[in-house]
Design a protein around this motif. Structure first.
Motif, PDB file in Angstrom:
ATOM      1  N   GLY A 315       0.793  -1.223   0.000  1.00 19.59           N
ATOM      2  CA  GLY A 315       0.000   0.000   0.000  1.00 19.59           C
ATOM      3  C   GLY A 315       0.817   1.261   0.000  1.00 19.59           C
ATOM      4  N   SER A 316       2.119   1.143   0.297  1.00 18.81           N
ATOM      5  CA  SER A 316       2.991   2.326   0.299  1.00 18.81           C
ATOM      6  C   SER A 316       3.449   2.708  -1.099  1.00 18.81           C
ATOM      7  N   SER A 317       3.429   1.763  -2.038  1.00 23.86           N
ATOM      8  CA  SER A 317       3.985   2.015  -3.368  1.00 23.86           C
ATOM      9  C   SER A 317       3.256   3.157  -4.070  1.00 23.86           C
ATOM     10  N   SER A 330      -2.876   0.656  -3.654  1.00 21.29           N
ATOM     11  CA  SER A 330      -3.748  -0.446  -3.235  1.00 21.29           C
ATOM     12  C   SER A 330      -4.576  -0.118  -2.003  1.00 21.29           C
ATOM     13  N   ASP A 331      -4.308   1.009  -1.342  1.00 24.39           N
ATOM     14  CA  ASP A 331      -5.172   1.458  -0.249  1.00 24.39           C
ATOM     15  C   ASP A 331      -6.361   2.261  -0.774  1.00 24.39           C
ATOM     16  N   GLY A 332      -6.371   2.530  -2.077  1.00 28.41           N
ATOM     17  CA  GLY A 332      -7.409   3.377  -2.641  1.00 28.41           C
ATOM     18  C   GLY A 332      -7.091   4.850  -2.519  1.00 28.41           C
ATOM     19  N   LYS A 333      -6.008   5.149  -1.851  1.00 28.65           N
ATOM     20  CA  LYS A 333      -5.522   6.522  -1.690  1.00 28.65           C
ATOM     21  C   LYS A 333      -4.055   6.439  -1.317  1.00 28.65           C
ATOM     22  N   GLN A 334      -3.380   7.579  -1.301  1.00 26.81           N
ATOM     23  CA  GLN A 334      -1.972   7.577  -0.933  1.00 26.81           C
ATOM     24  C   GLN A 334      -1.805   7.253   0.556  1.00 26.81           C
TER      25      GLN A 334
END
Length: 344
Positions: A315-317, A330-334
């Motif tokens: 999710g950090s990418s 992948s978190d749907g946001k930064q």
């Protein structure tokens, strides 16, 4: 009368010849006026592999280019981007407010930032997420090395345990610009003597085996004090000296290396180009699961890298170009992160 006309014609022809012999050069053929001068592609080898130049994310310095991947990488459906920077002109920096905290008894900071916030404060044309971190007691502990302006702000995490009974002491990967101006990946460990050592190969740890001694000036062999001006740590050296390493087993921290995930990596080529890589994953786009670290190592080598390091992923990418997003996170946001890498 005829003589006067001949004199007039000769005068006009002479004047025309004088005017046409000025300092300007005119094309031999009139259609040459409409020809556009094509700019030379600075990275033809990358284009030949199916990557396409991206020109819709704002103007970049002439020494930085961005490319989007072909539809498949390493035999998998992929969405990936790379930034390629000529390091004879560009500058590599690590962003983030990192220091040792007496109160927290560790290295890190009290605040996280999204990549967009790092972009707003730095205005670096290229910004990607940096090293790993974790939160405890209101403090964000850096798990990875940070070196800025020749000063060590945080070492790589120098321990690992699954039960806090049995302890391992892994050497983790780092990507550094050395004081002699070269770039290299290495494995590091801050010893009990306070010296941050680097090694030509990792301590051969394995969670399935008994722990090895803590690294020092004599173990593993080839230890020397790390002398770098800028550095970022990660987990898994992908390439060193042109050879694929993929040392996630020895580095021990769990990054789901063998499964398909969003990934971020940084590398360097023999022709003095830095390559920043990011790929989408976790099916944010249907069918795009991501890549393993072995896949990323292969891709980076194919792109010409001789040195490469896997950074924080999942999710950090995230990669921003002039503050604009490339992949779908992948978190749907930064995700807010502790450190970032900037190229300017």
């Amino acid at each position: 009368m005829i003589i006067k006309r001949l004199y007039f014609i000769a005068t006009v022809l002479f004047a025309f010849s004088v005017c046409s012999c000025g300092g300007e050069n005119y094309p031999d053929h009139p259609w040459e006026w409409d020809q556009d001068i094509e700019e030379e592609e600075p990275n033809p080898d990358i284009i030949e592999q199916g990557w396409t130049a991206v020109d819709n994310l704002g103007k970049l310095p002439d020494y930085i280019q961005v490319y989007k991947s072909p539809e498949n990488l390493a035999g998998k459906k992929a969405i990936a981007y790379i930034a390629v920077a000529d390091m004879t002109k560009a500058k590599f920096e690590v962003l983030g407010d990192i220091a040792f905290s007496q109160e927290a008894n560790g290295y890190g900071g009290k605040a996280l930032n999204t990549p967009s916030e790092f972009y707003e404060s730095s205005k670096d044309p290229i910004v990607v997420n940096g090293g790993l971190f974790f939160a405890s007691g209101g403090f964000y502990y850096s798990q990875n090395l940070v070196i800025r302006n020749g000063q060590l702000l945080a070492p790589n995490q120098n321990y690992y345990s699954e039960d806090w009974v049995t302890m391992w002491y892994p050497t983790l990967g780092a990507f550094c610009q050395m004081k002699d101006g070269t770039f290299q990946t290495t494995w590091t460990y801050q010893g009990s003597d306070g010296i941050n050592y680097c090694y030509p190969a990792p301590a051969d740890n394995d969670i399935k085996k008994d722990p090895l001694p803590a690294p020092s000036s004599t173990f593993p062999s080839g230890a020397k004090a790390l002398e770098a001006t800028t550095g970022i740590g990660g987990v898994t050296v992908l390439l060193r000296g042109g050879e694929i390493k993929n040392t996630y087993v020895q580095e021990m921290l769990n990054i789901s290396a063998a499964s398909n995930q969003p990934r971020t990596a940084i590398g360097y080529t023999n022709n003095k180009k830095m390559i920043i890589f990011v790929c989408e994953g976790r099916n944010m786009t249907e069918g795009v699961a991501g890549l393993t670290t072995a896949n990323v190592a292969t891709v980076m080598k194919d792109l010409g890298c001789t040195e490469a390091l896997n950074l924080d992923g999942g999710g950090s990418s995230c990669m921003l170009v002039n503050g604009k997003e490339t992949i779908k996170g992948s978190d749907g946001k930064q995700r807010k992160v502790l450190t970032a890498v900037g190229i300017k």
